[in-house]
Design a protein around this motif. Structure first.
Motif, mmCIF file in Angstrom:
data_model
loop_
_atom_site.group_PDB
_atom_site.id
_atom_site.type_symbol
_atom_site.label_atom_id
_atom_site.label_comp_id
_atom_site.label_asym_id
_atom_site.label_seq_id
_atom_site.Cartn_x
_atom_site.Cartn_y
_atom_site.Cartn_z
ATOM 1 N N UNK A 1 45.276 69.711 39.729
ATOM 2 C CA UNK A 1 46.328 68.601 39.718
ATOM 3 C C UNK A 1 46.151 67.665 40.513
ATOM 4 N N UNK A 2 46.157 67.689 42.136
ATOM 5 C CA UNK A 2 46.630 67.572 43.329
ATOM 6 C C UNK A 2 45.510 66.542 43.394
ATOM 7 N N UNK A 3 44.056 66.921 43.580
ATOM 8 C CA UNK A 3 42.604 66.557 43.956
ATOM 9 C C UNK A 3 42.860 65.004 43.138
ATOM 10 N N UNK A 4 43.082 65.469 41.590
ATOM 11 C CA UNK A 4 42.939 64.147 41.009
ATOM 12 C C UNK A 4 44.119 63.436 40.772
ATOM 13 N N UNK A 5 45.297 63.237 40.888
ATOM 14 C CA UNK A 5 46.449 62.441 41.621
ATOM 15 C C UNK A 5 45.535 62.321 42.567
ATOM 16 N N UNK A 6 45.728 62.548 43.845
ATOM 17 C CA UNK A 6 44.874 62.254 45.713
ATOM 18 C C UNK A 6 43.582 61.269 45.288
ATOM 19 N N UNK A 7 42.814 61.678 44.332
ATOM 20 C CA UNK A 7 41.552 61.066 43.955
ATOM 21 C C UNK A 7 41.865 59.907 43.502
ATOM 22 N N UNK A 8 42.600 59.657 42.341
ATOM 23 C CA UNK A 8 43.309 58.412 41.768
ATOM 24 C C UNK A 8 43.842 57.530 42.378
ATOM 25 N N UNK A 9 45.176 57.787 43.847
ATOM 26 C CA UNK A 9 45.762 57.406 43.947
ATOM 27 C C UNK A 9 45.345 56.537 44.926
ATOM 28 N N UNK A 10 44.060 57.100 45.843
ATOM 29 C CA UNK A 10 43.062 56.750 46.987
ATOM 30 C C UNK A 10 42.336 55.532 46.428
ATOM 31 N N UNK A 11 41.782 55.593 45.582
ATOM 32 C CA UNK A 11 41.444 55.136 44.776
ATOM 33 C C UNK A 11 42.103 53.629 44.273
ATOM 34 N N UNK A 12 43.540 53.322 43.494
ATOM 35 C CA UNK A 12 43.772 52.378 43.576
ATOM 36 C C UNK A 12 44.136 51.473 44.723
ATOM 37 N N UNK A 13 44.616 52.670 45.966
ATOM 38 C CA UNK A 13 45.206 52.142 47.409
ATOM 39 C C UNK A 13 43.798 50.946 48.133
ATOM 40 N N UNK A 14 42.889 52.088 47.567
ATOM 41 C CA UNK A 14 41.082 51.295 48.549
ATOM 42 C C UNK A 14 41.123 49.638 47.524
ATOM 43 N N UNK A 15 41.604 49.948 46.408
ATOM 44 C CA UNK A 15 40.909 48.288 45.126
ATOM 45 C C UNK A 15 42.299 47.280 46.108
ATOM 46 N N UNK A 16 43.556 48.222 46.283
ATOM 47 C CA UNK A 16 44.728 46.863 46.355
ATOM 48 C C UNK A 16 43.938 46.326 47.592
ATOM 49 N N UNK A 17 43.661 47.563 48.598
ATOM 50 C CA UNK A 17 43.232 47.124 49.991
ATOM 51 C C UNK A 17 42.768 45.721 50.495
ATOM 52 N N UNK A 18 41.091 46.465 49.142
ATOM 53 C CA UNK A 18 40.233 46.023 49.201
ATOM 54 C C UNK A 18 40.441 44.547 48.772
ATOM 55 N N UNK A 19 41.505 44.171 47.970
ATOM 56 C CA UNK A 19 41.542 42.653 46.766
ATOM 57 C C UNK A 19 42.519 41.468 48.498
ATOM 58 N N UNK A 20 43.379 42.424 49.053
ATOM 59 C CA UNK A 20 44.370 42.060 50.220
ATOM 60 C C UNK A 20 43.468 41.308 51.346
ATOM 61 N N UNK A 21 42.573 42.769 51.552
ATOM 62 C CA UNK A 21 41.186 42.428 52.548
ATOM 63 C C UNK A 21 40.057 40.923 52.068
ATOM 64 N N UNK A 22 39.772 41.412 50.734
ATOM 65 C CA UNK A 22 38.896 40.041 50.727
ATOM 66 C C UNK A 22 40.011 39.056 50.911
ATOM 67 N N UNK A 23 41.573 38.716 50.960
ATOM 68 C CA UNK A 23 42.233 37.351 50.657
ATOM 69 C C UNK A 23 42.435 37.065 51.791
ATOM 70 N N UNK A 24 42.615 38.219 52.288
ATOM 71 C CA UNK A 24 42.987 37.704 54.017
ATOM 72 C C UNK A 24 42.016 37.087 54.950
ATOM 73 N N UNK A 25 40.030 37.686 54.652
ATOM 74 C CA UNK A 25 38.906 37.053 55.200
ATOM 75 C C UNK A 25 38.954 35.822 54.703
ATOM 76 N N UNK A 26 39.152 35.252 53.053
ATOM 77 C CA UNK A 26 39.342 34.416 52.610
ATOM 78 C C UNK A 26 39.806 33.445 53.260
#
Length: 358
Positions: A56-81
């Motif tokens: 359960x923790x593995x699934x939760x951590x994977x989901x949260x890391x993936x979500x956080x990474x996607x949000x970070x990638x989007x924000x980083x792209x905005x900052x880069x632009x």
């Protein structure tokens, strides 16, 4: 990449800590509960708990890391632009494209301020470049007339058409004097705008100073049949450079006289207003068009190029006046309803008690 590594490290740390701490706590609670199960059953229960916890923790951590990474990638792209737009625009400005601008990024106050600062810089450089081009063009016109006069007179003397008599010498001296005056004006406004003016500040009665300047120029007003006077309600003390401030008033009066027809009136008022010293030069002459008001203090600006050049104005007196007033810590502005409604030039100087001589 840095954000991804940070998220992954956090997930791994959480998984390791939970895998060691969780089963141990669960085992202690089973012993305290006094369960009747044998050791094999207890081991199976603990194994089930550990596996379910880690899965359960593995699934939760994977989901949260993936979500956080996607949000970070989007924000980083905005900052880069946003930063990329700043770099591109700055490069365009550096290459001379002063009309380049940055749109608001929407990433927060700091990013918006950065963009607006770049835009303001570009606007000022654009205005400076336009002024430079106009300065070079007008300077060429200013130099061409006296130089052409000198050349024509010399050619006439060389060809024997005209003798080198007193009249010819007077024409040559007049043209060279105009060139010298132009050179002096350019040097003066350059020093003023580069804040290299040397001010000798003393306590001075502005009303008395204005009356003296008006008296000195009364002959020119009488010659054009223009009335001039000074209105004040007692002494108005200020800490100024009398010579420089006399130059300001003289330039304003000359400008008013140039634009006031015969039979008109020019008045000078000096008073204290809201703790400041205010000098106003008001005329009932030609007035100033609304689109020309922001430009009247620019170098060589003329609303009527041909007439004023013929009358000998260099178009630089108001520029010098503004620089002198600003060097005193004051402001100067021009107002007019429009053509035929006269104009008003207002000089506002700081209160002497708050003026710094540094």
């Amino acid at each position: 990449m840095a954000q991804a590594v940070l998220l992954l490290a956090g997930a791994v740390t959480t998984w390791i800590v939970a895998s060691f701490v969780g089963p141990s706590i669960f085992h202690d609670h089973l012993l305290e509960a006094g369960s009747a199960h044998d050791s094999t059953q207890l081991d199976h229960v603990e194994l089930a708990f550990r596996d379910s916890l880690l899965i359960a923790m593995g699934v939760a951590l994977f989901t949260s890391v993936l979500t956080a990474w996607l949000v970070t990638a989007w924000f980083t792209r905005r900052v880069q632009q946003s930063t990329g737009a700043v770099v591109t625009t700055a490069a365009d400005i550096a290459s001379g494209q002063y009309d380049a601008r940055i749109d608001a990024s929407g990433l927060g106050t700091e990013f918006d301020r950065m963009g607006s600062t770049i835009n303001e810089l570009a606007g000022r450089l654009q205005d400076t470049e336009a002024t430079r081009r106009r300065l070079l063009s007008d300077l060429g016109h200013e130099l061409r007339t006296p130089l052409a006069t000198v050349e024509m007179q010399l050619d006439a003397v060389e060809d024997g058409i005209r003798p080198l008599d007193g009249s010819t010498v007077d024409v040559l001296r007049s043209s060279t004097a105009r060139l010298r005056r132009l050179a002096d004006d350019i040097a003066a406004v350059s020093r003023a705008q580069e804040q290299r003016l040397e001010l000798r500040l003393v306590s001075c009665d502005l009303a008395e100073l204005a009356a003296r300047v008006v008296a000195d120029g009364a002959g020119a007003f009488e010659g054009k049949q223009v009335r001039v006077g000074v209105d004040h309600r007692g002494p108005v003390q200020a800490r100024v450079d009398p010579q420089r401030m006399s130059q300001v008033l003289s330039n304003l009066l000359s400008n008013a006289l140039r634009h006031t027809p015969s039979g008109g009136t020019v008045s000078v008022s000096v008073e204290h207003v809201d703790g400041a010293c205010v000098i106003e030069v008001l005329d009932d002459g030609e007035g100033i068009d609304a689109e020309h008001l922001p430009l009247v203090f620019e170098r060589f600006f003329r609303s009527d190029h041909a007439r004023e050049r013929h009358e000998g104005g260099s178009g630089i007196g108001l520029t010098i006046s503004r620089s002198i007033v600003e060097a005193h810590g004051g402001q100067i502005r021009a107002t007019s309803i429009g053509r035929g409604a006269g104009s008003r030039f207002t000089v506002t100087l700081p209160d002497p008690s708050h003026h710094s001589t540094s």
